[in-house]
Write a protein that holds these residues in place. Structure first.
Motif, PDB file in Angstrom:
ATOM      1  N   GLY A   7      -5.422   7.686   3.554  1.00  0.00           N
ATOM      2  CA  GLY A   7      -4.518   6.562   3.713  1.00  0.00           C
ATOM      3  C   GLY A   7      -5.115   5.412   4.485  1.00  0.00           C
ATOM      4  N   GLY A   8      -6.298   5.584   5.048  1.00  0.00           N
ATOM      5  CA  GLY A   8      -6.918   4.521   5.822  1.00  0.00           C
ATOM      6  C   GLY A   8      -7.923   3.694   5.048  1.00  0.00           C
ATOM      7  N   GLU A   9      -8.125   4.018   3.768  1.00  0.00           N
ATOM      8  CA  GLU A   9      -9.167   3.311   3.025  1.00  0.00           C
ATOM      9  C   GLU A   9      -8.681   1.927   2.575  1.00  0.00           C
ATOM     10  OE1 GLU A   9      -8.824   4.372  -1.615  1.00  0.00           O
ATOM     11  OE2 GLU A   9      -9.720   5.952  -0.410  1.00  0.00           O
ATOM     12  N   ASP A  30      -3.843  11.576   5.933  1.00  0.00           N
ATOM     13  CA  ASP A  30      -3.923  10.770   7.147  1.00  0.00           C
ATOM     14  C   ASP A  30      -5.352  10.819   7.684  1.00  0.00           C
ATOM     15  OD1 ASP A  30      -3.696   9.734   9.776  1.00  0.00           O
ATOM     16  OD2 ASP A  30      -1.589  10.307   9.855  1.00  0.00           O
ATOM     17  N   PRO A  31      -5.998   9.674   7.874  1.00  0.00           N
ATOM     18  CA  PRO A  31      -7.378   9.685   8.372  1.00  0.00           C
ATOM     19  C   PRO A  31      -7.517  10.299   9.761  1.00  0.00           C
ATOM     20  CG  PRO A  31      -6.479   7.446   8.381  1.00  0.00           C
ATOM     21  CD  PRO A  31      -5.510   8.300   7.628  1.00  0.00           C
ATOM     22  N   ALA A 100       5.162   3.045   8.780  1.00  0.00           N
ATOM     23  CA  ALA A 100       4.740   4.451   8.756  1.00  0.00           C
ATOM     24  C   ALA A 100       3.474   4.592   7.932  1.00  0.00           C
ATOM     25  CB  ALA A 100       5.850   5.323   8.174  1.00  0.00           C
ATOM     26  N   PRO A 101       2.595   5.528   8.265  1.00  0.00           N
ATOM     27  CA  PRO A 101       1.329   5.656   7.534  1.00  0.00           C
ATOM     28  C   PRO A 101       1.552   6.042   6.074  1.00  0.00           C
ATOM     29  CG  PRO A 101       1.629   7.485   9.065  1.00  0.00           C
ATOM     30  CD  PRO A 101       2.709   6.501   9.370  1.00  0.00           C
ATOM     31  N   LEU A 123       1.231  -2.842   4.986  1.00  0.00           N
ATOM     32  CA  LEU A 123       1.085  -1.647   5.808  1.00  0.00           C
ATOM     33  C   LEU A 123       1.135  -1.948   7.300  1.00  0.00           C
ATOM     34  CD1 LEU A 123      -1.536   0.321   3.696  1.00  0.00           C
ATOM     35  CD2 LEU A 123       0.954   0.520   3.714  1.00  0.00           C
ATOM     36  N   ARG A 124       1.587  -3.117   7.641  1.00  0.00           N
ATOM     37  CA  ARG A 124       1.903  -3.471   9.023  1.00  0.00           C
ATOM     38  C   ARG A 124       2.939  -4.598   8.976  1.00  0.00           C
ATOM     39  NH1 ARG A 124      -1.220  -7.953  10.798  1.00  0.00           N
ATOM     40  NH2 ARG A 124      -2.707  -8.652   9.204  1.00  0.00           N
TER      41      ARG A 124
END
Length: 361
Positions: A7-9, A30-31, A100-101, A123-124
């Protein structure tokens, strides 16, 4: 096949679209996970036998333990997109903030919605946000930081929404819809300010105190370890206890969360509702601590405002039957899952390891 994705890519939305167009099933992780946790998820995903029509793999919140992989069809989310767009008051070309992630089913749902013509995911939280889909904690953080000028609607799930937080958001010009759901059931009931009613397209039934749901939103099953989802024809349950009063749904907690203390059975959510009503208590989580022959001691971890009163215990005792009164009290930050749900099992661990302090009186 299931394709695990971090999810962090960068370019996550485009990667999800590519996986879906190839006929595969994305699973967003989740990273922050450990290598061992990633390995366990990849192994479960690799071994999974997928029902026909599987389009998405999501994760349960892990609020009571380790997360599970939930499998669902495209239609099980697509069928709720129109109602969600109405609650968000946002459509294609407008922006929905997703604090939320992406590993949470709450956010992954909104990413899927975007790929089907829904609001643009962010995402923010930024000043360009038109709507918010997140948890009560995310809504509180947005208000504390100063709500974006364009923010007009919030869809809030994952845990209990404090009525005072709803009023605060509405005073800032934000229309709030809270909802109850589960990773396996998706949307079940929504509250626009007058109590939880069935979500559009959902039928509810109470059987021996247990909530059963009928809708097209229900997941297909699990990959790897089984979970609480049970079926009876078109109906399904994850074991939540509830009652229907004047058309409103009142949740009484998951049956396996009940605390057995001496000869009494205590539902944590009922005690938590009383504790949250006490001035100075921002949030509460209730759980049982093992205590020999009596079973468990009812215990509470409270998140307190800075000016919290010192008379929390007598105020609770005035509203709770003796068996339901917490015997051990702790103060500190309530542990939460990645999606923002209170993590009951982690709260027990923190207390047993001495990582939270007993509540001073």
């Amino acid at each position: 096949m299931i394709i695990p994705v971090s999810g962090g890519e960068p370019g996550l939305l485009e990667h999800l679209q590519q996986i879906r167009e190839a006929g595969d099933v994305p699973l967003v992780g989740d990273p922050r996970w450990s290598t061992a946790h990633w390995g366990a998820m990849v192994e479960a995903a690799t071994k999974a036998e997928l029902p026909d029509g599987t389009a998405w793999a999501t994760l349960t919140s892990g609020s009571s333990g380790a997360p599970r992989i939930v499998l669902r069809s495209a239609e099980s989310w697509d069928d709720s997109f129109a109602a969600v767009s109405r609650f968000l008051d946002a459509g294609h070309g407008e922006n929905v903030a997703l604090p939320a992630p992406p590993a949470s089913s709450l956010t992954l749902f909104s990413l899927a919605h975007s790929l089907s013509g829904g609001p643009r995911p962010m995402l923010r939280v930024t000043p360009d946000a038109d709507a918010l889909h997140g948890t009560p904690q995310a809504l509180r953080a947005v208000l504390d930081a100063g709500a974006p000028p364009r923010l007009r609607a919030a869809l809030i799930g994952g845990s209990h929404l404090d009525p005072a937080l709803r009023r605060r958001a509405e005073a800032a010009g934000i229309r709030v819809t809270a909802y109850y759901g589960a990773a396996e059931l998706s949307f079940v009931a929504c509250d626009e300010g007058d109590g939880l009613r069935p979500f559009p397209g959902v039928d509810l039934e109470i059987r021996d105190g247990e909530l059963w749901v009928r809708s097209t939103f229900i997941a297909s099953g699990y990959a790897g370890a089984p979970g609480p989802l049970r079926r009876d024809g078109e109906w399904a349950t994850v074991g939540d206890r509830a009652e229907l009063v004047d058309g409103r749904l009142r949740l009484l907690g998951r049956a396996d969360d009940a605390i057995l203390s001496a000869s009494a059975t205590i539902v944590p959510e009922e005690v938590e509702a009383v504790l949250r009503s006490i001035p100075g208590v921002r949030d509460a989580i209730v759980f049982g601590l093992p205590s020999g022959p009596i079973g468990a001691l009812v215990s509470a971890l409270l998140e307190l405002d800075d000016d919290a009163p010192v008379d929390v215990r007598p105020l609770a005792a005035a509203q709770l039957a003796p068996a339901h009164r917490p015997r051990r009290w702790f103060a500190g930050e309530i542990p939460r899952t990645a999606s923002g749900k209170p993590a009951r099992a982690e709260a027990v661990r923190l207390v047993q390891s001495g990582e939270v302090q007993s509540l001073a009186v």
